[in-house]
Write an enzyme that holds these catalytic residues in place. Structure first.
Site: not given
Length: 280
Positions: A198, A223-226
């Site tokens: 994030g 999925d953020l930064d996943e």
């Protein structure tokens, strides 16, 4: 004789290497480079082979491999080795990763063709136009986000783009856009994932007193930064560094990591294996 790159993903079973070697031998092809990996977690086999053969024989090689009993549920690709990946770069205001990519592209160190740079701000226009590339501003607000992403996808289709690079593009892509660009959009995140996801990861790192900071290049997912990680690197820091100093130190790591990930993708060295990548 022309040089080609073959990539193969299929169910893992005996006889795959023999099938590939036999197909190449049938046309008197010469193997220049070969890497392979059997992934026990997914029961998948991954292979990247660089070979020389007459261009007219490439389809024979492809057909021989695809129809072999040993090659099941295959994703097979053969392309000319000198074929360059058509690329669009997305950027906001931070220009260090963009500048590094432009320099490496201009000097011939990256096997990509940059067809344009897109931003949600005007800040990088002068830099991009100095390199003789088109610079397009697509403002993004909550009300215009859908239209902005639609405009971006139109550019991707119009320019036959194979790679979209988020070079510190400070916008979260919608789930729909992530699906459209699956496996061909790379983001640079300024932390050593999976830690400090994030916003403001350097400030998070400072707050935790870490002794290593890093950067991670990964494929973009909803999925953020996943997304599956392609490349990472770290640098040692001390308790004395301020958050601002960590940001400055991290810029060099971000540049290196992103350029390596872009090169690996452009050279067909990255294979997806679920949430992971296999990188040859």
């Amino acid at each position: 004789m022309a040089r080609h790159i073959m990539t193969l993903t299929c169910d893992d079973r005996p006889g795959i290497v023999a099938a590939v070697s036999s197909a190449l031998l049938q046309v008197s092809a010469n193997i220049i480079e070969n890497q392979q990996y059997s992934d026990e977690d997914t029961n998948l086999f991954f292979m990247r082979t660089v070979f020389d053969c007459n261009a007219a024989d490439v389809e024979r090689v492809r057909q021989a491999i695809a129809t072999s009993p040993a090659v099941v549920s295959a994703a097979l690709s053969v392309r000319p080795a000198d074929e360059r990946c058509r690329t669009i770069i997305l950027v906001s205001k931070f220009d260090h990763c963009l500048l590094d990519l432009l320099h490496r592209w201009k000097s011939g160190d990256l096997p990509i063709d940059i067809v344009g740079v897109v931003s949600n701000h005007e800040d990088c226009r002068g830099l991009v136009e100095y390199y003789g590339l088109p610079f397009t501003v697509i403002p993004v607000t909550p009300d215009t986000k859908a239209a902005a992403e639609g405009q971006l996808l139109e550019m991707v289709a119009a320019h036959d783009v194979g790679l979209v690079v988020l070079a510190r593009y400070m916008q979260i892509l919608s789930d729909g856009l992530c699906r459209e660009l699956a496996g061909r959009a790379i983001n640079i995140h300024h932390s050593f994932l999976p830690g400090f996801k994030g916003a403001k990861p350097y400030h998070q790192a400072h707050d935790r007193g870490v002794k290593l900071i890093g950067a991670s290049a990964h494929y973009v997912t909803a999925d953020l930064d996943e997304g599956p990680i392609i490349e990472q690197d770290v640098v040692r820091v001390t308790h004395a560094e301020t958050p601002e100093r960590l940001v400055a130190i991290g810029r060099d790591v971000e540049r290196r990591v992103l350029s390596r990930a872009v090169r690996d993708h452009a050279e067909s060295r990255v294979f997806l294996a679920g949430r992971r990548t296999i990188v040859f």
